[in-house]
Scaffold this active site. Structure first.
Site, PDB file in Angstrom:
ATOM      1  N   LYS A 154      11.894  25.939  48.898  1.00 53.97           N
ATOM      2  CA  LYS A 154      11.419  24.545  48.965  1.00 53.97           C
ATOM      3  C   LYS A 154      12.591  23.593  49.225  1.00 53.97           C
ATOM      4  O   LYS A 154      12.494  22.687  50.049  1.00 53.97           O
ATOM      5  CB  LYS A 154      10.741  24.200  47.632  1.00 53.97           C
ATOM      6  CG  LYS A 154      10.733  22.745  47.283  1.00 53.97           C
ATOM      7  CD  LYS A 154      10.142  22.476  45.920  1.00 53.97           C
ATOM      8  CE  LYS A 154      11.159  22.238  44.821  1.00 53.97           C
ATOM      9  NZ  LYS A 154      11.786  20.927  44.791  1.00 53.97           N
ATOM     10  N   ASN A 155      13.711  23.814  48.539  1.00 50.04           N
ATOM     11  CA  ASN A 155      14.829  22.874  48.671  1.00 50.04           C
ATOM     12  C   ASN A 155      15.565  23.021  50.000  1.00 50.04           C
ATOM     13  O   ASN A 155      16.405  22.195  50.335  1.00 50.04           O
ATOM     14  CB  ASN A 155      15.810  23.022  47.505  1.00 50.04           C
ATOM     15  CG  ASN A 155      15.256  22.397  46.240  1.00 50.04           C
ATOM     16  OD1 ASN A 155      14.189  21.785  46.260  1.00 50.04           O
ATOM     17  ND2 ASN A 155      15.976  22.549  45.143  1.00 50.04           N
ATOM     18  N   ARG A 201      11.458  12.611  44.704  1.00 41.89           N
ATOM     19  CA  ARG A 201      12.720  11.936  45.015  1.00 41.89           C
ATOM     20  C   ARG A 201      13.290  12.356  46.363  1.00 41.89           C
ATOM     21  O   ARG A 201      13.990  11.589  47.014  1.00 41.89           O
ATOM     22  CB  ARG A 201      13.741  12.239  43.930  1.00 41.89           C
ATOM     23  CG  ARG A 201      13.379  11.723  42.576  1.00 41.89           C
ATOM     24  CD  ARG A 201      14.484  12.058  41.626  1.00 41.89           C
ATOM     25  NE  ARG A 201      15.776  11.843  42.278  1.00 41.89           N
ATOM     26  CZ  ARG A 201      16.364  10.673  42.390  1.00 41.89           C
ATOM     27  NH1 ARG A 201      15.844   9.620  41.866  1.00 41.89           N
ATOM     28  NH2 ARG A 201      17.524  10.569  43.039  1.00 41.89           N
ATOM     29  N   CYS A 261      14.171  10.110  36.996  1.00 45.08           N
ATOM     30  CA  CYS A 261      13.163  11.144  36.718  1.00 45.08           C
ATOM     31  C   CYS A 261      13.505  11.759  35.375  1.00 45.08           C
ATOM     32  O   CYS A 261      14.486  11.382  34.742  1.00 45.08           O
ATOM     33  CB  CYS A 261      13.107  12.185  37.824  1.00 45.08           C
ATOM     34  SG  CYS A 261      14.524  13.261  37.853  1.00 45.08           S
ATOM     35  N   ARG A 302      19.626   9.848  38.318  1.00 42.81           N
ATOM     36  CA  ARG A 302      19.687  10.271  39.719  1.00 42.81           C
ATOM     37  C   ARG A 302      19.831   9.112  40.704  1.00 42.81           C
ATOM     38  O   ARG A 302      18.938   8.848  41.520  1.00 42.81           O
ATOM     39  CB  ARG A 302      18.462  11.134  40.066  1.00 42.81           C
ATOM     40  CG  ARG A 302      18.380  12.363  39.182  1.00 42.81           C
ATOM     41  CD  ARG A 302      17.266  13.260  39.535  1.00 42.81           C
ATOM     42  NE  ARG A 302      17.575  14.141  40.642  1.00 42.81           N
ATOM     43  CZ  ARG A 302      16.807  15.169  40.992  1.00 42.81           C
ATOM     44  NH1 ARG A 302      15.706  15.416  40.327  1.00 42.81           N
ATOM     45  NH2 ARG A 302      17.140  15.920  42.017  1.00 42.81           N
ATOM     46  N   ASP A 312      19.548  24.403  38.340  1.00 41.25           N
ATOM     47  CA  ASP A 312      18.129  24.744  38.457  1.00 41.25           C
ATOM     48  C   ASP A 312      17.769  26.079  37.788  1.00 41.25           C
ATOM     49  O   ASP A 312      16.598  26.463  37.757  1.00 41.25           O
ATOM     50  CB  ASP A 312      17.695  24.764  39.935  1.00 41.25           C
ATOM     51  CG  ASP A 312      17.572  23.360  40.506  1.00 41.25           C
ATOM     52  OD1 ASP A 312      17.701  22.390  39.741  1.00 41.25           O
ATOM     53  OD2 ASP A 312      17.348  23.228  41.731  1.00 41.25           O
ATOM     54  N   ILE A 324      25.534  18.852  35.439  1.00 41.57           N
ATOM     55  CA  ILE A 324      25.044  18.145  36.634  1.00 41.57           C
ATOM     56  C   ILE A 324      24.128  16.986  36.267  1.00 41.57           C
ATOM     57  O   ILE A 324      24.294  15.872  36.761  1.00 41.57           O
ATOM     58  CB  ILE A 324      24.292  19.113  37.591  1.00 41.57           C
ATOM     59  CG1 ILE A 324      25.171  20.324  37.939  1.00 41.57           C
ATOM     60  CG2 ILE A 324      23.842  18.388  38.860  1.00 41.57           C
ATOM     61  CD1 ILE A 324      26.394  20.041  38.776  1.00 41.57           C
ATOM     62  N   ARG A 344       4.975  22.253  41.527  1.00 43.32           N
ATOM     63  CA  ARG A 344       5.793  21.530  42.516  1.00 43.32           C
ATOM     64  C   ARG A 344       6.769  22.474  43.208  1.00 43.32           C
ATOM     65  O   ARG A 344       7.177  22.220  44.341  1.00 43.32           O
ATOM     66  CB  ARG A 344       6.587  20.426  41.831  1.00 43.32           C
ATOM     67  CG  ARG A 344       5.774  19.188  41.506  1.00 43.32           C
ATOM     68  CD  ARG A 344       6.683  18.083  41.035  1.00 43.32           C
ATOM     69  NE  ARG A 344       7.891  18.044  41.836  1.00 43.32           N
ATOM     70  CZ  ARG A 344       9.126  17.811  41.364  1.00 43.32           C
ATOM     71  NH1 ARG A 344       9.303  17.569  40.098  1.00 43.32           N
ATOM     72  NH2 ARG A 344      10.158  17.801  42.181  1.00 43.32           N
TER      73      ARG A 344
HETATM   74  C1  UD1 Z   1      19.195  18.797  44.685  1.00 42.58           C
HETATM   75  C2  UD1 Z   1      18.023  19.713  44.423  1.00 42.58           C
HETATM   76  C3  UD1 Z   1      17.803  19.891  42.924  1.00 42.58           C
HETATM   77  C4  UD1 Z   1      19.084  20.369  42.256  1.00 42.58           C
HETATM   78  C5  UD1 Z   1      20.246  19.452  42.615  1.00 42.58           C
HETATM   79  C6  UD1 Z   1      21.578  19.934  42.094  1.00 42.58           C
HETATM   80  C7  UD1 Z   1      16.609  19.314  46.344  1.00 42.58           C
HETATM   81  C8  UD1 Z   1      15.358  18.736  46.878  1.00 42.58           C
HETATM   82  N1  UD1 Z   1      16.849  19.130  45.038  1.00 42.58           N
HETATM   83  O1  UD1 Z   1      18.869  17.520  44.142  1.00 42.58           O
HETATM   84  O2  UD1 Z   1      16.771  20.860  42.725  1.00 42.58           O
HETATM   85  O3  UD1 Z   1      18.919  20.355  40.850  1.00 42.58           O
HETATM   86  O4  UD1 Z   1      20.353  19.338  44.056  1.00 42.58           O
HETATM   87  O5  UD1 Z   1      21.839  21.211  42.549  1.00 42.58           O
HETATM   88  O6  UD1 Z   1      17.369  19.940  47.063  1.00 42.58           O
HETATM   89  N2  UD1 Z   1      24.381  11.722  42.199  1.00 42.58           N
HETATM   90  C9  UD1 Z   1      24.942  10.460  42.117  1.00 42.58           C
HETATM   91  N3  UD1 Z   1      24.836   9.654  43.214  1.00 42.58           N
HETATM   92  C10 UD1 Z   1      24.211  10.039  44.352  1.00 42.58           C
HETATM   93  C11 UD1 Z   1      23.649  11.321  44.427  1.00 42.58           C
HETATM   94  C12 UD1 Z   1      23.752  12.150  43.321  1.00 42.58           C
HETATM   95  O7  UD1 Z   1      25.514  10.074  41.104  1.00 42.58           O
HETATM   96  O8  UD1 Z   1      24.161   9.240  45.316  1.00 42.58           O
HETATM   97  C13 UD1 Z   1      24.456  12.611  41.014  1.00 42.58           C
HETATM   98  C14 UD1 Z   1      23.048  12.892  40.448  1.00 42.58           C
HETATM   99  O9  UD1 Z   1      22.647  11.875  39.574  1.00 42.58           O
HETATM  100  C15 UD1 Z   1      23.252  14.214  39.753  1.00 42.58           C
HETATM  101  C16 UD1 Z   1      24.299  14.912  40.639  1.00 42.58           C
HETATM  102  O10 UD1 Z   1      24.910  13.890  41.415  1.00 42.58           O
HETATM  103  O11 UD1 Z   1      23.789  14.005  38.473  1.00 42.58           O
HETATM  104  C17 UD1 Z   1      23.696  15.969  41.548  1.00 42.58           C
HETATM  105  O12 UD1 Z   1      22.759  15.366  42.417  1.00 42.58           O
HETATM  106  P1  UD1 Z   1      22.470  15.915  43.878  1.00 42.58           P
HETATM  107  O13 UD1 Z   1      23.410  17.035  44.193  1.00 42.58           O
HETATM  108  O14 UD1 Z   1      22.432  14.762  44.801  1.00 42.58           O
HETATM  109  O15 UD1 Z   1      21.025  16.516  43.687  1.00 42.58           O
HETATM  110  P2  UD1 Z   1      19.718  16.239  44.552  1.00 42.58           P
HETATM  111  O16 UD1 Z   1      20.043  16.276  45.990  1.00 42.58           O
HETATM  112  O17 UD1 Z   1      19.008  15.051  44.016  1.00 42.58           O
END
Ligand code: UD1
Length: 423
Positions: free
Chosen positions: A22-23, A92, A116, A121, A306, A328, A398
């Site tokens: 999915k991701n 998201r 969330c 996030r 995850d 994370i 989901r």
């Molecule tokens: C993706 C995955 C999710 C997984 C996560 C970390 C998808 C759809 N989802 O989520 O299942 O748990 O990677 O492996 O692929 N952050 C910031 N600022 C930003 C972006 C992120 O501070 O602009 C922080 C987030 O709050 C979090 C960390 O970085 O604490 C990781 O987020 P990120 O790697 O962006 O995860 P997602 O892409 O949201």
């Protein structure tokens, strides 16, 4: 609302193929917006998040057609550059359409996703670096308004290797006026898969799967090629099934998975005492006696957040006390009170959990709080004595395609109590 009724303790045997990730497919679906040529995607998983992304694409004007196991996307006539709150609030990952829309159409209006259950996030890394690429970004009434008179290439260094930010910037960079470099890029296999998908369409991207991506810009929607693509197997589903086998002391073969995508997970489990037979695209788990571990989550190739909830459940059955640090997400221990209701002994200290091993779990009603927490509860229920009633399984739906069918096939006594339509 659907619930899963699981009678434990379970014993598993047999083979199971994991679904496509999915991701990996969520960013690939967003990437169908960069091209005016048809895109054909094979074996899209039948999941709520995938349906939500397709709904968003349809709303933007993408024509979607499914024949057998192939879904085709035609983004030649986009009607809108706006993703409304209604569409974004449930998922998201909708923010991933920002980069492609802004790059191709120079303007976009996307609802802010909001927080969330597992943490705030923010999307500051997406926005800050799009600004660096000459986007003018304002936030008004809950929407991100982004506009540019043409994206410019940039040397970007991410403060943190965010998966979503790397994906968004990679897609936007295709339309910039030169070569964009992203340092400290996320290296997750799903990010690599997005790069490989874009490359298959004709994009010029170097460093796919590494922390330094270099993306050639100056693409136009018409420059891409028609493509047929199938995403990688879901490493998180595979990891969950492997832990299900270990927690029930069973032998199963997990197929359609690249073991390289789970190397640190397999290493941690081997150190705990797990035995595997590893092939090119399968992992066979053998009954194993497990001992405690010390684990912390980290960006890939580190231990995935995850799978944190699932390995915590496994730790309740290992010999000795384990410690797990979540690095994370700031609030990803929502499964703990539910595991405690089943009999787990877990103490939380800041971002660390101390889990006593060799604990007897007994079935009771429990509540899913988020996607991966739900999987942890299903594993706990499989190792518990008696019947566990897992409620609010829409969280599980989901991200896990037909999980109870797969588990049932492997011998688990599991029923959906309020079946209705599958999703
Ligand atoms: C993706 C995955 C999710 C997984 C996560 C970390 C998808 C759809 N989802 O989520 O299942 O748990 O990677 O492996 O692929 N952050 C910031 N600022 C930003 C972006 C992120 O501070 O602009 C922080 C987030 O709050 C979090 C960390 O970085 O604490 C990781 O987020 P990120 O790697 O962006 O995860 P997602 O892409 O949201």
């Amino acid at each position: 609302m659907d619930r899963l009724i699981i009678e434990g303790p379970s014993k598993m045997s047999g083979e199971v193929a994991v679904s496509s990730a999915k991701n990996a497919y969520l960013p690939i679906l967003a990437a169908t917006l960069v091209t005016s040529k048809p895109v054909h995607l094979k074996n899209l998983p039948d999941l709520k998040d995938i349906k939500t992304m397709i709904k968003l694409l349809t709303h933007l004007g993408v024509v979607v057609e499914t024949k057998g196991d192939v879904t085709s996307f035609d983004s030649s006539k986009i009607l809108s550059n706006e993703a409304t709150y209604d569409l974004v609030k449930t998922m998201r990952a909708s923010i991933l359409v920002l980069g492609p829309i802004l790059g191709r159409f120079l303007e976009s209006k996307i609802s802010l996703p909001g927080g969330c259950a597992i943490g705030a996030r923010p999307i500051d890394l997406h926005l800050k670096n799009l600004k660096k690429m000459n986007a003018n970004i304002t936030i008004e009434s809950g929407y991100v308004y982004a506009k540019t008179n043409g994206l410019k290439s940039a040397d970007i260094t991410l403060n943190f290797p965010s998966v979503g930010a790397t994906e968004n910037l990679m897609m936007a960079a295709l339309f910039a006026d030169g070569e964009t470099v992203i340092e400290n890029a996320a290296m997750e296999p799903e990010v690599e898969d997005l790069a490989n998908f874009l490359i298959a369409m004709g994009a010029k991207i170097q460093g796919s799967g590494t922390s330094r991506l270099s993306i050639k810009g100056n693409m136009k929607a018409d420059d891409f090629k028609e493509v047929t693509y199938e995403a990688i197997g879901d490493r998180i589903e595979a990891g969950t099934l492997i832990m299900a086998a270990l927690i029930t002391n069973s032998k199963i073969k997990v197929k359609n998975i690249n073991p390289r995508h789970l190397s640190v997970v397999l290493h941690v489990l081997e150190e705990m005492g797990a035995a595997f037979e590893i092939g090119k695209n399968f992992i066979t788990v053998k009954p194993s006696k497990l001992k405690w571990s010390k684990i912390h989550t980290a960006p890939y190739p580190g231990f995935p957040t995850d799978l944190q909830a699932q390995i915590m459940t496994l730790a309740t059955k290992a010999e000795g006390a384990s410690i797990i640090r979540e690095e994370i997400f700031e609030n990803r221990f929502m499964h703990v009170p539910e595991l405690v209701r089943l009999g787990a002994e877990i103490e939380l200290i800041g971002n660390a959990a101390i889990i006593q091993g060799n604990t007897k779990l007994t079935g009771c009603p429990v509540m899913c709080t988020d996607l991966r927490a739900s999987a942890a509860l299903v594993l706990a229920a499989m190792s518990a004595e008696g019947v566990t009633d897992v409620q609010r399984v829409y969280h599980l739906d989901r991200g896990y395609e037909r999980l109870e069918e797969k588990l049932k096939m492997l011998g688990v006594k599991i029923e959906r109590s309020n079946p209705g339509e599958y999703l």
